[in-house]
Design a protein around this motif. Structure first.
Motif, PDB file in Angstrom:
ATOM      1  N   ASN A 191      -0.972   3.075 -14.767  1.00  0.00           N
ATOM      2  CA  ASN A 191      -0.922   1.792 -14.059  1.00  0.00           C
ATOM      3  C   ASN A 191       0.031   1.993 -12.879  1.00  0.00           C
ATOM      4  O   ASN A 191       1.245   2.016 -13.030  1.00  0.00           O
ATOM      5  CB  ASN A 191      -0.415   0.695 -15.004  1.00  0.00           C
ATOM      6  CG  ASN A 191      -0.310  -0.655 -14.340  1.00  0.00           C
ATOM      7  OD1 ASN A 191       0.036  -0.772 -13.167  1.00  0.00           O
ATOM      8  ND2 ASN A 191      -0.561  -1.694 -15.116  1.00  0.00           N
ATOM      9  N   TYR A 192      -0.512   2.137 -11.684  1.00  0.00           N
ATOM     10  CA  TYR A 192       0.281   2.445 -10.495  1.00  0.00           C
ATOM     11  C   TYR A 192       1.326   1.371 -10.210  1.00  0.00           C
ATOM     12  O   TYR A 192       2.466   1.679  -9.858  1.00  0.00           O
ATOM     13  CB  TYR A 192      -0.617   2.623  -9.266  1.00  0.00           C
ATOM     14  CG  TYR A 192      -1.531   3.821  -9.347  1.00  0.00           C
ATOM     15  CD1 TYR A 192      -1.085   5.076  -8.979  1.00  0.00           C
ATOM     16  CD2 TYR A 192      -2.833   3.679  -9.805  1.00  0.00           C
ATOM     17  CE1 TYR A 192      -1.920   6.176  -9.044  1.00  0.00           C
ATOM     18  CE2 TYR A 192      -3.675   4.785  -9.883  1.00  0.00           C
ATOM     19  CZ  TYR A 192      -3.219   6.023  -9.509  1.00  0.00           C
ATOM     20  OH  TYR A 192      -4.044   7.111  -9.586  1.00  0.00           O
TER      21      TYR A 192
ATOM     22  N   SER B 290      -3.583  11.567  -7.647  1.00  0.00           N
ATOM     23  CA  SER B 290      -4.419  10.406  -7.953  1.00  0.00           C
ATOM     24  C   SER B 290      -5.448  10.743  -9.031  1.00  0.00           C
ATOM     25  O   SER B 290      -5.647   9.969  -9.975  1.00  0.00           O
ATOM     26  CB  SER B 290      -5.116   9.923  -6.685  1.00  0.00           C
ATOM     27  OG  SER B 290      -6.036   8.905  -6.970  1.00  0.00           O
ATOM     28  N   VAL B 291      -6.084  11.894  -8.895  1.00  0.00           N
ATOM     29  CA  VAL B 291      -7.098  12.315  -9.871  1.00  0.00           C
ATOM     30  C   VAL B 291      -6.473  12.466 -11.250  1.00  0.00           C
ATOM     31  O   VAL B 291      -6.996  11.950 -12.249  1.00  0.00           O
ATOM     32  CB  VAL B 291      -7.776  13.636  -9.413  1.00  0.00           C
ATOM     33  CG1 VAL B 291      -8.660  14.221 -10.519  1.00  0.00           C
ATOM     34  CG2 VAL B 291      -8.588  13.400  -8.144  1.00  0.00           C
ATOM     35  N   GLU B 292      -5.360  13.165 -11.329  1.00  0.00           N
ATOM     36  CA  GLU B 292      -4.705  13.394 -12.617  1.00  0.00           C
ATOM     37  C   GLU B 292      -4.191  12.080 -13.229  1.00  0.00           C
ATOM     38  O   GLU B 292      -4.311  11.857 -14.431  1.00  0.00           O
ATOM     39  CB  GLU B 292      -3.538  14.390 -12.466  1.00  0.00           C
ATOM     40  CG  GLU B 292      -3.971  15.786 -12.073  1.00  0.00           C
ATOM     41  CD  GLU B 292      -4.870  16.430 -13.124  1.00  0.00           C
ATOM     42  OE1 GLU B 292      -4.593  16.324 -14.328  1.00  0.00           O
ATOM     43  OE2 GLU B 292      -5.879  17.053 -12.716  1.00  0.00           O
TER      44      GLU B 292
ATOM     45  N   ASN C 113       0.855  -1.191   0.000  1.00  0.00           N
ATOM     46  CA  ASN C 113       0.000   0.000   0.000  1.00  0.00           C
ATOM     47  C   ASN C 113       0.885   1.232   0.000  1.00  0.00           C
ATOM     48  O   ASN C 113       1.917   1.272   0.654  1.00  0.00           O
ATOM     49  CB  ASN C 113      -0.893   0.029   1.244  1.00  0.00           C
ATOM     50  CG  ASN C 113      -1.940  -1.060   1.211  1.00  0.00           C
ATOM     51  OD1 ASN C 113      -2.443  -1.398   0.149  1.00  0.00           O
ATOM     52  ND2 ASN C 113      -2.264  -1.610   2.355  1.00  0.00           N
ATOM     53  N   CYS C 114       0.476   2.225  -0.763  1.00  0.00           N
ATOM     54  CA  CYS C 114       1.218   3.480  -0.751  1.00  0.00           C
ATOM     55  C   CYS C 114       0.220   4.632  -0.764  1.00  0.00           C
ATOM     56  O   CYS C 114      -0.945   4.458  -1.104  1.00  0.00           O
ATOM     57  CB  CYS C 114       2.189   3.571  -1.925  1.00  0.00           C
ATOM     58  SG  CYS C 114       1.394   3.603  -3.528  1.00  0.00           S
ATOM     59  N   THR C 115       0.704   5.789  -0.405  1.00  0.00           N
ATOM     60  CA  THR C 115      -0.147   6.967  -0.321  1.00  0.00           C
ATOM     61  C   THR C 115       0.422   8.046  -1.227  1.00  0.00           C
ATOM     62  O   THR C 115       1.636   8.282  -1.225  1.00  0.00           O
ATOM     63  CB  THR C 115      -0.192   7.477   1.132  1.00  0.00           C
ATOM     64  OG1 THR C 115      -0.622   6.405   1.977  1.00  0.00           O
ATOM     65  CG2 THR C 115      -1.141   8.643   1.275  1.00  0.00           C
TER      66      THR C 115
END
Length: 134
Positions: free
Chosen positions: A114-115, A105-107, A97-99
């Motif tokens: 693809n994270y 995130s929106v952009e 998990n990352c923040t």
């Protein structure tokens, strides 16, 4: 631990192929023909070797045990790069998990980033390792 080695094996002809003795690892395997028997030996050595590494034990040195071969047996070497073998068999995905900031995130979602791929590429780049993207 980056370690390479070339371990002796003994190929013994059987009715349905070859039995492979791996003296340094006190182990054996088999194959239908010589190429398959050698590949199975490389796999056995690789798996046994990375298990020893994971247990913080020393890898045996090549020729650490006596080679006892019959007249019709084939004695040869199988090379192994334990680091490469580990990458091959131990590249399963793990969840992390990352923040990131909301705006990012929106952009990123707008353009379909693809994270997982971005994170893998970034970490591989930082580590100076070839990318293994699955």
């Amino acid at each position: 631990m980056a370690k390479k080695g070339a371990y002796p094996i003994i190929l013994k002809r059987t009715a349905d192929g070859y039995y492979v003795e791996i003296p340094d690892f006190d182990s054996g395997t088999q194959g239908r023909d010589i190429p398959e028997a050698m590949e199975m030996a490389r796999d056995a050595i690789g798996l046994l070797g990375i298990d020893l590494e994971d247990e913080k034990k020393e890898l045996p040195e090549p020729y650490s045990r006596k080679i006892v071969a019959g007249e019709d047996d084939i004695v040869t070497l199988v090379d192994i790069d334990f680091s490469e073998y580990r990458k091959k068999v131990d590249s399963r995905a793990v969840k992390k998990n990352c923040t990131i900031p909301y705006w990012m995130s929106v952009e990123a979602d707008k353009i379909g980033i693809n994270y997982s791929r971005v994170l893998q590429e970034a970490i591989a780049n930082i580590l100076g390792k070839p990318q293994i993207i699955s």
